[in-house]
Design a protein around this motif. Structure first.
Motif, mmCIF file in Angstrom:
data_model
loop_
_atom_site.group_PDB
_atom_site.id
_atom_site.type_symbol
_atom_site.label_atom_id
_atom_site.label_comp_id
_atom_site.label_asym_id
_atom_site.label_seq_id
_atom_site.Cartn_x
_atom_site.Cartn_y
_atom_site.Cartn_z
ATOM 1 N N LYS A 65 0.843 -1.201 0.000
ATOM 2 C CA LYS A 65 0.000 0.000 0.000
ATOM 3 C C LYS A 65 0.876 1.248 0.000
ATOM 4 O O LYS A 65 0.566 2.259 -0.654
ATOM 5 C CB LYS A 65 -0.930 -0.001 1.216
ATOM 6 C CG LYS A 65 -2.198 -0.820 1.046
ATOM 7 C CD LYS A 65 -3.145 -0.142 0.065
ATOM 8 C CE LYS A 65 -4.467 -0.867 -0.028
ATOM 9 N NZ LYS A 65 -5.355 -0.235 -1.056
ATOM 10 N N GLY A 66 1.966 1.193 0.752
ATOM 11 C CA GLY A 66 2.900 2.312 0.758
ATOM 12 C C GLY A 66 3.525 2.533 -0.609
ATOM 13 O O GLY A 66 3.674 3.673 -1.062
ATOM 14 N N MET A 67 3.887 1.451 -1.285
ATOM 15 C CA MET A 67 4.422 1.553 -2.636
ATOM 16 C C MET A 67 3.408 2.209 -3.571
ATOM 17 O O MET A 67 3.753 3.084 -4.377
ATOM 18 C CB MET A 67 4.751 0.152 -3.159
ATOM 19 C CG MET A 67 6.062 -0.414 -2.671
ATOM 20 S SD MET A 67 7.481 0.294 -3.535
ATOM 21 C CE MET A 67 7.196 -0.289 -5.196
ATOM 22 N N GLN A 68 2.170 1.798 -3.458
ATOM 23 C CA GLN A 68 1.093 2.339 -4.290
ATOM 24 C C GLN A 68 0.985 3.853 -4.103
ATOM 25 O O GLN A 68 0.915 4.618 -5.080
ATOM 26 C CB GLN A 68 -0.216 1.648 -3.919
ATOM 27 C CG GLN A 68 -1.403 2.028 -4.780
ATOM 28 C CD GLN A 68 -2.680 1.345 -4.300
ATOM 29 O OE1 GLN A 68 -2.864 1.129 -3.102
ATOM 30 N NE2 GLN A 68 -3.556 1.017 -5.231
ATOM 31 N N GLU A 69 0.990 4.291 -2.847
ATOM 32 C CA GLU A 69 0.865 5.716 -2.560
ATOM 33 C C GLU A 69 2.103 6.487 -3.004
ATOM 34 O O GLU A 69 2.003 7.610 -3.521
ATOM 35 C CB GLU A 69 0.620 5.919 -1.059
ATOM 36 C CG GLU A 69 0.567 7.375 -0.603
ATOM 37 C CD GLU A 69 -0.567 8.184 -1.216
ATOM 38 O OE1 GLU A 69 -0.516 9.429 -1.109
ATOM 39 O OE2 GLU A 69 -1.504 7.591 -1.801
ATOM 40 N N ALA B 283 9.859 4.812 -5.581
ATOM 41 C CA ALA B 283 8.974 4.259 -4.558
ATOM 42 C C ALA B 283 9.610 3.063 -3.851
ATOM 43 O O ALA B 283 9.474 2.907 -2.629
ATOM 44 C CB ALA B 283 7.650 3.850 -5.185
ATOM 45 N N MET B 284 10.294 2.230 -4.601
ATOM 46 C CA MET B 284 10.974 1.086 -3.989
ATOM 47 C C MET B 284 11.980 1.545 -2.938
ATOM 48 O O MET B 284 12.045 0.998 -1.831
ATOM 49 C CB MET B 284 11.701 0.270 -5.060
ATOM 50 C CG MET B 284 10.806 -0.467 -6.019
ATOM 51 S SD MET B 284 11.798 -1.268 -7.326
ATOM 52 C CE MET B 284 10.540 -1.532 -8.580
ATOM 53 N N THR B 285 12.757 2.562 -3.306
ATOM 54 C CA THR B 285 13.759 3.078 -2.377
ATOM 55 C C THR B 285 13.097 3.759 -1.185
ATOM 56 O O THR B 285 13.526 3.599 -0.038
ATOM 57 C CB THR B 285 14.693 4.060 -3.095
ATOM 58 O OG1 THR B 285 15.351 3.378 -4.176
ATOM 59 C CG2 THR B 285 15.741 4.625 -2.152
ATOM 60 N N GLN B 286 12.032 4.513 -1.440
ATOM 61 C CA GLN B 286 11.361 5.237 -0.367
ATOM 62 C C GLN B 286 10.757 4.288 0.673
ATOM 63 O O GLN B 286 10.849 4.531 1.875
ATOM 64 C CB GLN B 286 10.246 6.124 -0.941
ATOM 65 C CG GLN B 286 9.534 6.976 0.108
ATOM 66 C CD GLN B 286 8.481 7.885 -0.515
ATOM 67 O OE1 GLN B 286 8.359 7.961 -1.744
ATOM 68 N NE2 GLN B 286 7.729 8.570 0.311
ATOM 69 N N ILE B 287 10.150 3.201 0.216
ATOM 70 C CA ILE B 287 9.459 2.293 1.133
ATOM 71 C C ILE B 287 10.374 1.175 1.628
ATOM 72 O O ILE B 287 10.417 0.874 2.828
ATOM 73 C CB ILE B 287 8.210 1.689 0.468
ATOM 74 C CG1 ILE B 287 7.232 2.796 0.068
ATOM 75 C CG2 ILE B 287 7.522 0.694 1.414
ATOM 76 C CD1 ILE B 287 6.727 3.645 1.219
ATOM 77 N N TYR B 288 11.104 0.554 0.725
ATOM 78 C CA TYR B 288 11.900 -0.617 1.093
ATOM 79 C C TYR B 288 13.368 -0.312 1.379
ATOM 80 O O TYR B 288 14.105 -1.198 1.812
ATOM 81 C CB TYR B 288 11.812 -1.671 -0.012
ATOM 82 C CG TYR B 288 10.491 -2.418 -0.032
ATOM 83 C CD1 TYR B 288 10.309 -3.576 0.717
ATOM 84 C CD2 TYR B 288 9.425 -1.979 -0.810
ATOM 85 C CE1 TYR B 288 9.098 -4.262 0.695
ATOM 86 C CE2 TYR B 288 8.213 -2.664 -0.838
ATOM 87 C CZ TYR B 288 8.063 -3.804 -0.083
ATOM 88 O OH TYR B 288 6.863 -4.490 -0.108
#
Length: 292
Positions: free
Chosen positions: A55-59, A158-163
């Motif tokens: 969900k975080g990736m989606q946002e 997004a990958m870097t931001q969340i994971y």
């Protein structure tokens, strides 16, 4: 012998990873003499993407694309594992068969957007795809343990931001998904699977669909027939699965190989657990700011 395994839908639009095939050796896991009953549930949970992080990736993708001038919210990713399905027999209950025929056993998750649809028009726009995935060159691709993904543009951001990194994203999603598949490939040759199929086929002999040798043949025939005939085949199939304990029998066989495989994966699992824990926390912060 090598068998190519696709980690999930080829295009995971929700989180934006185009996962390439990874080669998984067949029959590479031995059966444990002391299987842990029900370990299949732990394995399927480990192989499935974390819903909070996704969900975080989606946002994160949505916000990044908005900054690039595009109103785009990716669909949710549904990278979930059904190890019965990995053997070739996705789970089917009588209730599901009555409600929707074989729909629940078909491909799940996001697919390529239909041409002419709102998203289809976006994906036909080169500026949109560059913003979403980057230029598409080798520099915007990342490969981890034989599995590749586009890591440029808003997806990579997004990958870097969340994971924390693209590599962490791959470990916690595609690599985790594929990591349990050697156990299912090994289990598929077990005599317990052969017996479960034989018991199911014997049950079907007493029905109008006696010619089907296994549940996959029934599912293929049902989808080809469509309409009410699909429902009749699906319900008959599901009733025989239920009567013969088909899926519990498959689970019991899988437990033998997964007990061995999950022990082998223990170091990787510990790392992935920490990656997902951190990703959940970042996703929660992003969700909290989105609700303000």
């Amino acid at each position: 012998m090598k068998k190519k395994i696709f980690g999930a839908a080829v295009l995971i639009v929700g989180t934006g990873a185009a996962l390439a095939a990874a080669a998984i050796p067949a029959a590479s896991v031995t059966a444990s003499p002391e299987p842990i009953p029900g370990i299949i549930r732990q394995a399927e949970a480990y192989a499935s993407a974390d819903p909070i992080a996704e969900k975080g990736m989606q946002e994160a993708v949505r916000r990044c694309m908005a900054k690039a001038g595009f109103d785009y919210t990716p669909p949710s990713s549904e990278m979930t594992m059904d190890l019965n399905g990995a053997i070739g027999f996705k789970r089917l209950t009588v209730d599901a068969a009555k409600a929707s025929g074989y729909a629940s056993t078909g491909p799940q998750g996001p697919h390529e957007p239909a041409p002419g649809s709102a998203d289809g028009k976006l994906f036909a726009n080169p500026a949109f795809t560059r913003a979403l995935t980057g230029p598409g060159d080798t520099a915007s691709m990342t490969t981890v343990e034989g599995l590749g993904t586009s890591s440029g543009g808003c997806r990579g951001e997004a990958m870097t931001q969340i994971y924390g990194s693209t590599e962490n994203y791959m470990l916690a999603t595609g690599v985790a998904y594929n990591s349990v598949l050697p156990a299912s490939l090994s289990a598929s040759g077990d005599s317990g699977i052969t017996k479960a199929i034989g018991d199911w086929a014997a049950c079907m002999k007493d029905t109008p669909y006696a010619s089907f040798a296994n549940p996959q043949q029934a599912a293929d025939a049902g989808r080809a027939a469509g309409g009410q005939e699909e429902f009749r085949i699906a319900v008959t199939d599901a009733v025989c699965r239920d009567k013969t304990g088909f899926h519990p029998a498959l689970d019991k066989v899988l437990d033998k190989y997964l007990t061995t495989r999950m022990l082998e994966l223990a170091p990787q699992m510990a790392k992935v657990k920490e990656i997902r824990r951190t990703a959940d926390a970042k996703a929660a912060v992003l969700g909290a700011t989105a609700s303000k």
